[in-house]
Scaffold this motif. Structure first.
Motif, PDB file in Angstrom:
ATOM      1  N   SER A   1      32.800  14.182  16.097  1.00 13.10           N
ATOM      2  CA  SER A   1      32.372  14.064  16.999  1.00 13.10           C
ATOM      3  C   SER A   1      33.167  13.618  18.542  1.00 13.10           C
ATOM      4  CB  SER A   1      31.279  13.037  17.133  1.00 13.10           C
ATOM      5  OG  SER A   1      30.656  13.220  15.949  1.00 13.10           O
ATOM      6  N   ILE A   2      34.453  13.008  18.214  1.00 13.84           N
ATOM      7  CA  ILE A   2      34.938  12.712  19.789  1.00 13.84           C
ATOM      8  C   ILE A   2      35.502  13.880  20.279  1.00 13.84           C
ATOM      9  CG2 ILE A   2      36.787  11.282  20.053  1.00 13.84           C
ATOM     10  CD1 ILE A   2      36.411   8.988  17.870  1.00 13.84           C
ATOM     11  N   ALA A   3      36.113  14.512  19.519  1.00  5.70           N
ATOM     12  CA  ALA A   3      36.674  16.076  19.900  1.00  5.70           C
ATOM     13  C   ALA A   3      36.116  16.862  20.306  1.00  5.70           C
ATOM     14  CB  ALA A   3      38.015  16.634  18.701  1.00  5.70           C
ATOM     15  N   SER A   4      34.509  17.131  19.976  1.00  3.71           N
ATOM     16  CA  SER A   4      33.327  17.910  20.161  1.00  3.71           C
ATOM     17  C   SER A   4      32.242  17.920  20.974  1.00  3.71           C
ATOM     18  CB  SER A   4      33.160  18.817  19.128  1.00  3.71           C
ATOM     19  OG  SER A   4      32.333  17.914  18.251  1.00  3.71           O
ATOM     20  N   ASP A   5      31.872  16.973  20.770  1.00  3.28           N
ATOM     21  CA  ASP A   5      30.730  16.177  21.678  1.00  3.28           C
ATOM     22  C   ASP A   5      30.789  15.883  22.866  1.00  3.28           C
ATOM     23  OD1 ASP A   5      27.937  14.860  22.317  1.00  3.28           O
ATOM     24  OD2 ASP A   5      28.313  15.294  19.865  1.00  3.28           O
ATOM     25  N   GLY A   6      30.289  16.737  23.306  1.00  2.00           N
ATOM     26  CA  GLY A   6      30.028  16.714  25.125  1.00  2.00           C
ATOM     27  C   GLY A   6      29.013  15.844  25.536  1.00  2.00           C
TER      28      GLY A   6
END
Length: 263
Positions: A227-232
Motif C-alpha cells: 500500500s505504501i508503494a502503490s496506493d494513490g
C-alpha cells in the motif's frame, strides 16, 4: 546425511549455470543480431526459457526420486497423521493448525516417493507461477521466479539430522503451503478496490492467523508495504500500513489469551 546431500550439487550447478547464461543474454541489446560470420548468436527465446524451467523441475524431481527415496520414507515415518476428529481438534489448538494438518496429510504420500515428490514439485511449480503473476515478471526474466523455489528447496535440503528433532508437524510441506497462501492473498489484495482494502486486511489477519499462523501475519505486513508503494491516496498510504502493523501486534495476543491452550 542431509536430505538431497548427494544430488543437491547437480541441480544447484544447473540452475546457476542456466541463470548466468540467461543474464548474459539479457545484457545484449540485440540478442539475435547477426555475427560477422553471418550466423546468429545463441539466445534464450521464450520457448527455450519455458523448457529450461520445466527441465529444472524435472531434474529436481528425478534427483529426489533416485537418490533420496529412503530419506523421504524416513520423513514420512517420523510424521503422524490421523484421519479423526480428535486429531483435527488437537491440531487446531495452536496457531497454523489447518496448515499443519494439511501438511501432515501430504507428508504421508512420501511413503510412495514418486507420488509424494510429484505432489511436492507440483506445488513448487504453483509457487513459480504465482510469483510470476504477482510481480508481473516478463518472459525474458522468468527465471527470476525460480529464486523463491530454490530457497524453499533449501529449507529441506539442509535439514540433516534435524529431521529427528523437529517438532513442527509436517514441516516438509509447511513452508511451501504457507508461501502459496501468502502469494494467493497478495494477488487477491491487488484486485481489491481501495475502500475494501481495510476490511480485507482485517478479515485476512483475524481469520488467517488460526489457520496458517505466522504466514497470515507475513501476508498482512506485505499488504501494508504494498500500500505504501502503490496506493494513490496519501491517507491510505499511511492508514493501511498502520492497520496491518496493529493487527499483527494485537491478533496473536488476543488468540493466545482467549483461544489457545497450547503454542
Amino acid at each position: 546425511m542431509s536430505l538431497f546431500c548427494r544430488s543437491q550439487q547437480i541441480f544447484i550447478t544447473f540452475f546457476c549455470r542456466l541463470f548466468s547464461i540467461y543474464v548474459e543474454n539479457n545484457k545484449k541489446t540485440k540478442v539475435s543480431a547477426p555475427t560477422s560470420g553471418g550466423g546468429k548468436r545463441f539466445s534464450l527465446t521464450p520457448g527455450v526459457l519455458k523448457w529450461s524451467v520445466l527441465l529444472f523441475f524435472a531434474a529436481v524431481w528425478l534427483a529426489f526420486v533416485l537418490y533420496e527415496n529412503v530419506q523421504l520414507q524416513r520423513i514420512q515415518e517420523l510424521s503422524t497423521f490421523l484421519c479423526t476428529e480428535m486429531y483435527f481438534d488437537d491440531m487446531m489448538t495452536a496457531p497454523a493448525g489447518l496448515l499443519s494438518y494439511v501438511a501432515t496429510f501430504l507428508v504421508q504420500f512420501l511413503y510412495y516417493p514418486v507420488l509424494g515428490v510429484t505432489i511436492y514439485m507440483a506445488l513448487m511449480y504453483v509457487v513459480y507461477l504465482l510469483v510470476r503473476k504477482l510481480f508481473a515478471i516478463p518472459q525474458r526474466w522468468s527465471l527470476l521466479a525460480l529464486v523463491p523455489v530454490v530457497l524453499l528447496l533449501w529449507t529441506n535440503v539442509y535439514m540433516g539430522y534435524w529431521i529427528y528433532y523437529s517438532k513442527l508437524s509436517g514441516y516438509f510441506f509447511v513452508a511451501l503451503l504457507g508461501v502459496i497462501a501468502i502469494l494467493a492473498a497478495m494477488l487477491a489484495y491487488k484486485r481489491v478496490p481501495g475502500w475494501a482494502k481495510y476490511p480485507f486486511i482485517a478479515v485476512w489477519t483475524i481469520a488467517g492467523y488460526p489457520l496458517i499462523g505466522v504466514y497470515a501475519l507475513a501476508a498482512a505486513i506485505m499488504m501494508g508495504a504494498y500500500s505504501i508503494a502503490s496506493d494513490g491516496k496519501a491517507v491510505s498510504r499511511i492508514l493501511l500500513p498502520l492497520l496491518s502493523v496493529a493487527l499483527v501486534a494485537v491478533v496473536p495476543a488476543l488468540y493466545y489469551y482467549n483461544c489457545y491452550t497450547s503454542t
